[in-house]
Design an enzyme around this catalytic site. Structure first.
Site, PDB file in Angstrom:
ATOM      1  N   GLY A   1     211.606  38.824  19.816  1.00 35.48           N
ATOM      2  CA  GLY A   1     210.259  38.126  18.969  1.00 35.48           C
ATOM      3  C   GLY A   1     209.458  39.421  17.868  1.00 35.48           C
ATOM      4  CE  LYS A   2     213.816  42.991  15.826  1.00 32.76           C
ATOM      5  NZ  LYS A   2     215.025  42.325  17.303  1.00 32.76           N
TER       6      LYS A   2
ATOM      7  CB  THR B   1     217.141  32.246  14.767  1.00 31.01           C
ATOM      8  OG1 THR B   1     215.984  32.874  15.808  1.00 31.01           O
ATOM      9  CG2 THR B   1     216.494  32.068  13.526  1.00 31.01           C
TER      10      THR B   1
ATOM     11  CB  ALA C   1     203.075  37.940  21.972  1.00 24.29           C
TER      12      ALA C   1
ATOM     13  CD  GLN D   1     220.383  43.447  14.089  1.00 25.61           C
ATOM     14  OE1 GLN D   1     220.301  43.955  13.064  1.00 25.61           O
ATOM     15  NE2 GLN D   1     220.682  41.953  13.676  1.00 25.61           N
TER      16      GLN D   1
ATOM     17  N   GLY E   1     202.526  33.792  23.156  1.00 25.59           N
ATOM     18  CA  GLY E   1     202.410  32.106  22.582  1.00 25.59           C
ATOM     19  C   GLY E   1     203.543  32.655  21.371  1.00 25.59           C
TER      20      GLY E   1
ATOM     21  N   GLY F   1     217.750  37.482  12.567  1.00 27.55           N
ATOM     22  CA  GLY F   1     216.944  35.410  12.952  1.00 27.55           C
ATOM     23  C   GLY F   1     215.409  35.979  13.582  1.00 27.55           C
ATOM     24  CG  HIS F   2     212.681  38.489  11.948  1.00 25.01           C
ATOM     25  ND1 HIS F   2     212.680  39.553  11.519  1.00 25.01           N
ATOM     26  CD2 HIS F   2     213.572  38.689  12.858  1.00 25.01           C
ATOM     27  CE1 HIS F   2     213.418  39.987  11.923  1.00 25.01           C
ATOM     28  NE2 HIS F   2     213.571  40.109  13.177  1.00 25.01           N
ATOM     29  CB  THR F   3     211.651  31.906  15.535  1.00 27.48           C
ATOM     30  OG1 THR F   3     212.875  31.941  14.940  1.00 27.48           O
ATOM     31  CG2 THR F   3     210.771  30.385  15.152  1.00 27.48           C
TER      32      THR F   3
ATOM     33  CG  ASP G   1     217.966  37.541  19.795  1.00 28.57           C
ATOM     34  OD1 ASP G   1     217.963  37.729  18.867  1.00 28.57           O
ATOM     35  OD2 ASP G   1     219.143  37.549  20.664  1.00 28.57           O
TER      36      ASP G   1
END
Ligand code: IMP
Length: 427
Positions: free
Chosen positions: A15-16, A298, A412, A223, A414, A40-42, A13
């Protein structure tokens, strides 16, 4: 020729998805190499939010080849749903390749994941219950069903029958549950196979061909380092290899082909599921991080545990993956805090240690040793150059570099593609 591996440096988690999406613009090929739909990638692309679990984030660009490598465990139902979801949103998915040697997550894997977790009681791992662990167990036991088996009716029938005998024994005799029926699974999975068939290939060969042709290949880890089955906080880990070495095994590429390894690292720390977390904040600051950083899973929607940045973990991640660069994410989430803390070592009884401990028993006892840095109040989300960040934010990033010896090449501020400060070329 450029092959770049991107990994998570903490507990996942980090932010990959966002960084992959950012780098994918320049890549020709994007490859997933381990895990499955536990990830889960957002990704926010052109103002639209996409949630992906299995398909590489590079799919959001037209004309990128996306590959699901042999090291991934694939739930075919989820894969097809994700393809439909993307198609409905106007995303072309024609350039997706799937390794014939990837393992298939079967319904009994999901059932078993749930039963095993229940049986663990207070020792539960907090898995995503997507059947990931049981699928990798079958792979290691050499009874797993690969994608290539799914495409062959006779082979699939034979392997499914054999597996069901074993699994049903367990379900009925050990757990007192109902047996799963061959007929309920066989036809459905053959249906999935027909949709998947055109995408199936020797993905190692496809990747090698691309590298030799001078194309840019991005390996997208899922992961994070501390969830690695060998190098993570065992047993509170996933069942695959999220570290950089996992890319070689899970995609079938040799280590000499990899040019660069980017560690994605959040400006603070989060963890989902069980297990020790020395810098965890159980107070208002932790709650603020969770709310401001939208720290909810996610995949499972679970609230993530939040805490201060841990430089011991960052240095460990740099070591086990040979990181050449960091991509520091979510720096903007720390805006508004008066003081920031960075963990630089652990106190265990009377001793201070600065290397990540091998023993989980010791890790559990670790008390963080902090250094304090001034915070900043300015909004960072519109900044595009490092030198335009408030001095305190610059110093925070520079301190991470000094403590780890790894340059923070990307920062990053944002979720959007454009909210990425670039301090050096990657591809
Ligand atoms: P599993 O991968 O579902 O077996 O779960 C094992 C552990 O890894 C649990 O603590 C999960 O919460 C964690 N985990 C698995 N995938 C992710 C992820 O994508 N992000 C963060 N944690 C994860």
């Amino acid at each position: 020729m450029a092959a770049v591996v991107l990994i998570g440096s903490q507990w996942g988690d980090e932010g990959k998805g966002k960084i992959t999406d950012f780098l994918a613009e320049k890549a020709n090929v994007v490859v997933r190499y381990q895990g499955g739909n536990n990830a889960g990638h957002t990704v926010v692309a052109n103002g639209e939010e996409f949630k992906l679990h299995l398909i590489p984030s590079g799919i959001l660009y037209e004309n990128k080849t996306c590959v699901i490598g042999n090291g991934v465990v694939i739930d075919p139902k989820v894969l097809l749903e994700e393809l439909d979801y993307l198609a409905e949103r106007g995303i072309k998915t024609g350039k997706l390749l799937i390794s014939s040697n990837a393992q298939v997550i079967m319904p009994y894997h999901m059932v078993l994941d749930g039963l095993e977790e229940e049986a663990r009681g207070e020792h539960k791992i907090g898995t995503t219950k997507r059947g990931i662990g049981p699928a990798y167990m079958d792979k290691a036991s050499r009874i797993g069903i690969r994608i290539i088996d799914l495409l062959d009716k006779e082979e699939f029938a034979e392997k499914l029958r054999r597996n069901l005998v074993e699994k049903n024994n367990l379900f009925v005799k050990v757990y007192g549950k109902e047996a799963l029926k061959f007929e309920d699974i066989y036809e459905t999975y053959l249906g999935y196979a027909e949709r998947i068939r055109p995408m199936v290939t020797d993905s190692s060969l496809a990747i090698d061909t691309s590298i030799r042709a001078g194309e840019k290949v991005l390996f997208e880890g899922a992961q994070g380092t501390l969830l690695d089955i060998d190098h993570g906080t065992y047993p509170y880990v996933t069942s695959s290899h999220p570290i950089a070495g996992g890319a070689c095994i899970g995609a079938g590429v040799g280590p000499t082909r990899i040019n660069r390894v980017i560690g994605v690292i959040k400006a603070y720390t989060t963890r989902v599921g069980e297990g020790p977390f020395p810098t965890e904040l159980l107070d208002k600051t932790g709650e603020e991080m969770r709310a401001n950083g939208h720290e909810f899973g996610t995949t499972t929607g679970r609230a993530r545990r939040c805490g201060w940045f841990d430089a011991v973990i960052a240095r460990y991640a740099a070591r086990v993956s040979g990181l050449s660069d960091f991509a520091v994410t979510k720096l903007d989430v720390l805006t508004g805090l008066d003081k920031l803390k960075i963990c630089v070592g652990y106190r265990v009884n009377e001793e201070i240690i600065t290397e990540f401990p091998q023993s989980q028993k010791i890790f559990k006892q670790c008390q963080p040793v902090y250094e304090e840095l001034p915070g900043w109040q300015e909004d960072l989300t519109h900044v595009r150059r490092f030198e335009d960040l408030p001095k305190a934010a610059q110093n925070y990033v520079l301190r991470i570099e000094t403590l780890t010896g790894v340059p923070a090449t990307l920062v990053a501020i944002g979720p959007g593609r454009e909210q990425t400060i670039v301090r050096g070329e990657i591809f």
